[in-house]
Design an enzyme around this catalytic site. Structure first.
Site: not given
Ligand code: ASP
Length: 323
Positions: A194, A222-223, A225, A244-245, A247
């Site tokens: 991301t 799916r939505v 964060d 990021t991470g 969601g």
């Molecule tokens: N936060 C993003 C999601 O959940 C994925 C990511 O940041 O790697 O879609």
């Protein structure tokens, strides 16, 4: 804004948290370097700088955003993005399927509509109406990962099912999501890519933005964060944040706003506020970048890596980190 020094310019961006294999590090750095350059060339306005930096990463195919987006359970891309300014102006999109630069569409939502977030077919139609060309996004590298993972997920779910059980890939099966999560935890490199940026311009404008293709094999619809204000993206007069991470974890903790609240109410430094906001999250779930109105950079993660870069008017050389 209090604490702001006229003329100060700052830009920080990230290319995702998770686990970055060392073989991928050079291309991630190349992508961040190009994005920092694009963003810095537009620093006359914080929102332009954030949009340019994110567009560069969306267009590179290197990150999980725009042309490099991962595929959902149906083998299609659904992209989310948001932009937010210190004046609490926000524009966001969820589930875009055919646009190279979701962040540019999010900006149009902010500037041309009375709404905050457009989702699904309506968001796609809005993009078309504004003249964003339809693009078929199917990155070969993502297709290969999708096929491999899908096969493994099918095998792992089917091995626990009965002969007449329903489709092993049916997300309504109670064991589908736990199996997918354990597969993703065995392959942390999947949770990465991301992109986000935060800029402070010479007039004291602060803007944050985030763009993502989401998580491989996510359910249709799916939505993330990333496109939810206060969760993956947030800005106010104190600070701008891009997360990021995972969601689902970031949303439950409204992570980006939690950094802002902590900073405003605790008297902590930005770095300390970032650490405190991340503390309640399970390990391996999130990373973030932040920039406050005084020009301090902040970042933090509870994952193996966070790829980020920043530049300040105080120094001619940008900084890259694969922390
Ligand atoms: N936060 C993003 C999601 O959940 C994925 C990511 O940041 O790697 O879609």
């Amino acid at each position: 804004m209090e604490g702001f020094r006229q003329g100060m310019q700052r830009l920080i961006l990230h290319g995702g948290a998770g686990s970055i294999p060392s073989s991928r590090a050079p291309e991630v750095e190349r992508g961040l370097r190009a994005a920092l350059e694009s963003g810095w060339s537009r620093m006359d306005h914080a929102t332009d700088a954030v949009e340019a930096a994110i567009q560069s990463m969306e267009g590179s195919g290197i990150f999980d955003a725009g042309l490099g987006s991962v595929l959902n359970l149906k083998g299609r891309v659904e992209m989310d993005a948001a932009l937010m300014t210190h004046e609490l102006e926000v524009g966001a999109v969820a589930g875009l399927t055919r646009t190279a630069h979701p962040i540019a569409v999010a900006r149009q939502v902010m500037e041309k509509t009375p709404h905050v977030l457009l989702a699904g077919p309506g968001a796609d139609r809005f993009a078309r109406a504004l003249g964003f060309p339809p693009v078929r996004i199917r990155p070969p590298r993502r297709v290969a990962v999708y096929q491999d993972l899908r096969r493994r997920l099918e095998a792992s779910v089917a091995s626990r099912g009965k002969a007449n059980d329903r489709d092993p890939m049916d997300p309504a099966r109670p064991d589908w999501w736990p199996r997918l999560q354990s597969l993703v935890s065995e392959h942390p490199e999947l949770l990465h890519g991301t992109v986000g940026a935060v800029a402070l311009d010479a007039q004291g404008r602060l803007t944050a933005g985030t763009s993502t293709g989401g998580i491989t094999l996510k359910m249709e619809g799916r939505v993330s964060d990333s496109c939810l204000p206060g969760c993956g993206t947030y800005a106010d007069r104190t600070v701008g944040v891009s997360c990021t991470g995972t969601g689902e974890v970031i949303i439950r903790h409204t992570l980006a706003r939690s950094v802002a609240e902590t900073l405003r109410t605790s008297g902590l430094t930005l770095d300390q506020a970032v650490r405190r906001a991340l503390r309640p999250l399970p390990r391996g779930t999130a990373g973030l970048i932040a920039l406050d109105r005084k020009g301090h950079f902040g970042w933090g993660r509870n994952t193996e890596n966070l790829a980020f870069a920043f530049r300040s008017d105080r120094s001619s050389s940008p900084v890259f980190r694969m922390a």
